[in-house]
Design a protein around this motif. Structure first.
Motif, PDB file in Angstrom:
ATOM      1  N   LYS A   1       0.860  -1.183   0.000  1.00 13.39           N
ATOM      2  CA  LYS A   1       0.000   0.000   0.000  1.00 13.39           C
ATOM      3  C   LYS A   1       0.897   1.234   0.000  1.00 13.39           C
ATOM      4  O   LYS A   1       1.632   1.471   0.954  1.00 13.39           O
ATOM      5  N   LEU A   2       0.820   2.015  -1.074  1.00  9.72           N
ATOM      6  CA  LEU A   2       1.733   3.135  -1.254  1.00  9.72           C
ATOM      7  C   LEU A   2       1.032   4.484  -1.371  1.00  9.72           C
ATOM      8  O   LEU A   2       1.677   5.487  -1.651  1.00  9.72           O
ATOM      9  N   LYS A   3      -0.262   4.518  -1.150  1.00 10.52           N
ATOM     10  CA  LYS A   3      -0.994   5.771  -1.320  1.00 10.52           C
ATOM     11  C   LYS A   3      -0.395   6.873  -0.438  1.00 10.52           C
ATOM     12  O   LYS A   3      -0.230   6.707   0.771  1.00 10.52           O
ATOM     13  N   GLY A   4      -0.033   7.987  -1.067  1.00  4.74           N
ATOM     14  CA  GLY A   4       0.527   9.109  -0.333  1.00  4.74           C
ATOM     15  C   GLY A   4       2.020   8.996  -0.071  1.00  4.74           C
ATOM     16  O   GLY A   4       2.623   9.901   0.514  1.00  4.74           O
ATOM     17  N   ALA A   5       2.646   7.885  -0.493  1.00  4.56           N
ATOM     18  CA  ALA A   5       4.091   7.720  -0.290  1.00  4.56           C
ATOM     19  C   ALA A   5       4.872   8.607  -1.251  1.00  4.56           C
ATOM     20  O   ALA A   5       4.391   8.950  -2.334  1.00  4.56           O
ATOM     21  N   ASP A   6       6.077   8.990  -0.862  1.00  2.00           N
ATOM     22  CA  ASP A   6       6.933   9.848  -1.689  1.00  2.00           C
ATOM     23  C   ASP A   6       8.141   9.038  -2.132  1.00  2.00           C
ATOM     24  O   ASP A   6       8.991   8.662  -1.324  1.00  2.00           O
ATOM     25  N   LEU A   7       8.207   8.757  -3.442  1.00  2.00           N
ATOM     26  CA  LEU A   7       9.292   7.941  -4.003  1.00  2.00           C
ATOM     27  C   LEU A   7      10.313   8.772  -4.771  1.00  2.00           C
ATOM     28  O   LEU A   7      11.237   8.221  -5.366  1.00  2.00           O
ATOM     29  N   ARG A   8      10.186  10.073  -4.752  1.00  2.00           N
ATOM     30  CA  ARG A   8      11.061  10.904  -5.576  1.00  2.00           C
ATOM     31  C   ARG A   8      12.538  10.685  -5.233  1.00  2.00           C
ATOM     32  O   ARG A   8      12.931  10.668  -4.076  1.00  2.00           O
TER      33      ARG A   8
ATOM     34  N   ALA B   1       7.290  -0.115 -18.466  1.00  2.00           N
ATOM     35  CA  ALA B   1       6.898  -1.428 -17.945  1.00  2.00           C
ATOM     36  C   ALA B   1       5.505  -1.813 -18.401  1.00  2.00           C
ATOM     37  O   ALA B   1       5.147  -2.997 -18.434  1.00  2.00           O
ATOM     38  N   HIS B   2       4.695  -0.801 -18.742  1.00  2.00           N
ATOM     39  CA  HIS B   2       3.336  -1.043 -19.218  1.00  2.00           C
ATOM     40  C   HIS B   2       3.230  -0.947 -20.735  1.00  2.00           C
ATOM     41  O   HIS B   2       2.144  -0.807 -21.272  1.00  2.00           O
ATOM     42  N   GLY B   3       4.383  -1.014 -21.408  1.00  5.16           N
ATOM     43  CA  GLY B   3       4.391  -1.095 -22.871  1.00  5.16           C
ATOM     44  C   GLY B   3       4.426   0.210 -23.612  1.00  5.16           C
ATOM     45  O   GLY B   3       4.381   0.221 -24.854  1.00  5.16           O
ATOM     46  N   ALA B   4       4.527   1.330 -22.894  1.00  2.00           N
ATOM     47  CA  ALA B   4       4.575   2.616 -23.590  1.00  2.00           C
ATOM     48  C   ALA B   4       5.947   2.865 -24.182  1.00  2.00           C
ATOM     49  O   ALA B   4       6.969   2.421 -23.645  1.00  2.00           O
ATOM     50  N   LYS B   5       5.960   3.600 -25.306  1.00  2.00           N
ATOM     51  CA  LYS B   5       7.228   4.016 -25.908  1.00  2.00           C
ATOM     52  C   LYS B   5       7.444   5.476 -25.536  1.00  2.00           C
ATOM     53  O   LYS B   5       6.686   6.355 -25.952  1.00  2.00           O
ATOM     54  N   VAL B   6       8.468   5.718 -24.726  1.00  2.21           N
ATOM     55  CA  VAL B   6       8.711   7.079 -24.234  1.00  2.21           C
ATOM     56  C   VAL B   6       9.943   7.649 -24.911  1.00  2.21           C
ATOM     57  O   VAL B   6      11.025   7.058 -24.857  1.00  2.21           O
ATOM     58  N   ASP B   7       9.772   8.789 -25.582  1.00  2.00           N
ATOM     59  CA  ASP B   7      10.907   9.437 -26.265  1.00  2.00           C
ATOM     60  C   ASP B   7      11.588  10.421 -25.335  1.00  2.00           C
ATOM     61  O   ASP B   7      10.951  11.060 -24.515  1.00  2.00           O
TER      62      ASP B   7
ATOM     63  N   ALA C   1      10.215  12.176 -12.653  1.00  2.00           N
ATOM     64  CA  ALA C   1      10.075  11.906 -14.088  1.00  2.00           C
ATOM     65  C   ALA C   1      10.717  10.577 -14.484  1.00  2.00           C
ATOM     66  O   ALA C   1      10.160   9.805 -15.283  1.00  2.00           O
ATOM     67  N   ALA C   2      11.895  10.281 -13.935  1.00  2.00           N
ATOM     68  CA  ALA C   2      12.596   9.038 -14.298  1.00  2.00           C
ATOM     69  C   ALA C   2      11.775   7.816 -13.893  1.00  2.00           C
ATOM     70  O   ALA C   2      11.698   6.826 -14.635  1.00  2.00           O
ATOM     71  N   GLN C   3      11.151   7.867 -12.728  1.00  2.50           N
ATOM     72  CA  GLN C   3      10.323   6.752 -12.276  1.00  2.50           C
ATOM     73  C   GLN C   3       9.069   6.615 -13.131  1.00  2.50           C
ATOM     74  O   GLN C   3       8.637   5.499 -13.438  1.00  2.50           O
ATOM     75  N   ALA C   4       8.512   7.746 -13.509  1.00  2.17           N
ATOM     76  CA  ALA C   4       7.328   7.713 -14.366  1.00  2.17           C
ATOM     77  C   ALA C   4       7.636   7.052 -15.701  1.00  2.17           C
ATOM     78  O   ALA C   4       6.828   6.283 -16.238  1.00  2.17           O
ATOM     79  N   VAL C   5       8.829   7.339 -16.227  1.00  3.29           N
ATOM     80  CA  VAL C   5       9.244   6.718 -17.495  1.00  3.29           C
ATOM     81  C   VAL C   5       9.378   5.207 -17.329  1.00  3.29           C
ATOM     82  O   VAL C   5       8.921   4.426 -18.170  1.00  3.29           O
ATOM     83  N   LEU C   6      10.019   4.765 -16.230  1.00  5.19           N
ATOM     84  CA  LEU C   6      10.155   3.328 -15.968  1.00  5.19           C
ATOM     85  C   LEU C   6       8.787   2.664 -15.864  1.00  5.19           C
ATOM     86  O   LEU C   6       8.566   1.574 -16.400  1.00  5.19           O
ATOM     87  N   PHE C   7       7.862   3.344 -15.188  1.00  4.90           N
ATOM     88  CA  PHE C   7       6.515   2.814 -15.015  1.00  4.90           C
ATOM     89  C   PHE C   7       5.812   2.671 -16.368  1.00  4.90           C
ATOM     90  O   PHE C   7       5.214   1.634 -16.663  1.00  4.90           O
ATOM     91  N   LEU C   8       5.897   3.720 -17.187  1.00  2.00           N
ATOM     92  CA  LEU C   8       5.238   3.684 -18.488  1.00  2.00           C
ATOM     93  C   LEU C   8       5.841   2.606 -19.391  1.00  2.00           C
ATOM     94  O   LEU C   8       5.111   1.885 -20.088  1.00  2.00           O
TER      95      LEU C   8
END
Length: 201
Positions: free
Chosen positions: A158-165, A195-201, A186-193
């Motif tokens: 359960k990570l709601k409200g957690a700060d991973l920056r 991992a879900h199949g998004a292509k991030v430029d 931003a770097a974590q958001a890219v890893l997340f995307l």
């Protein structure tokens, strides 16, 4: 109050003993058993505990500074308001331990078992949790900024409200992580995307 300095113990049974309000400085304990011992308000500094059992021990309000607990077992131990400062906890098991109000100030918590641990609102900044098992843990509103979370198991945590920056999150299985309400950079958001199949430029 008692004080032990530069002592070495190997395979000693301290189970059930009254070890409250003591001070241990630069002591080494190898394969010792502290099961069900009363260790409230114990203070350790620069000690090493290797493959020791603290099963069911009472460590309420104990403090530990630059001590090492390597492959130890705190199963069902009570660590209420205990404090660990710059400690090395590699491979230690906290299964079913009482961790309410305990404090972690830095240190190396790699490979620890904190499954289903209640760590809400904890300040865990800068702690190394490399390859730790935090599956099912409650980390709501926890501050994990700057942590090393490389290959950490966060499944069902359960990570709601957690700060991973600023946390290092290489090798995390993102599809198993619920990021709703989590603060990420931003770097974590890219890893997340990705991992879900998004292509991030």
């Amino acid at each position: 109050m008692y004080s032990y300095i530069d002592q070495h113990y190997e395979a000693v049974d301290f189970g059930g003993r009254d070890l409250r309000d003591g001070e241990l400085i630069r002591c080494t304990f190898e394969r010792c058993d502290f099961s069900a011992a009363s260790m409230e308000e114990l203070a350790t500094t620069g000690c090493r505990f290797v493959d020791c059992s603290f099963r069911g021990a009472l460590l309420n309000a104990s403090t530990h500074a630059e001590s090492a607990f390597l492959n130890c077992r705190f199963t069902e131990a009570n660590l209420f308001v205990a404090k660990f400062s710059a400690c090395k906890m590699t491979g230690t098991d906290f299964a079913q331990a009482q961790l309410d109000g305990f404090t972690v100030a830095g240190g190396d918590w790699s490979y620890v078992n904190l499954r289903h641990a209640r760590l809400t609102k904890q300040d865990l900044r800068g702690v190394c949790f490399k390859e730790a098992d935090l599956s099912g843990a409650n980390l709501e509103k926890a501050d994990l900024r700057g942590c090393d979370l490389t290959r950490v198991n966060l499944a069902q945590a359960k990570l709601k409200g957690a700060d991973l920056r600023g946390a290092v999150m290489d090798g995390v299985n993102w599809p198993s992580v619920d990021v709703k309400g989590v603060r990420m950079d931003a770097a974590q958001a890219v890893l997340f995307l990705r991992a879900h199949g998004a292509k991030v430029d």
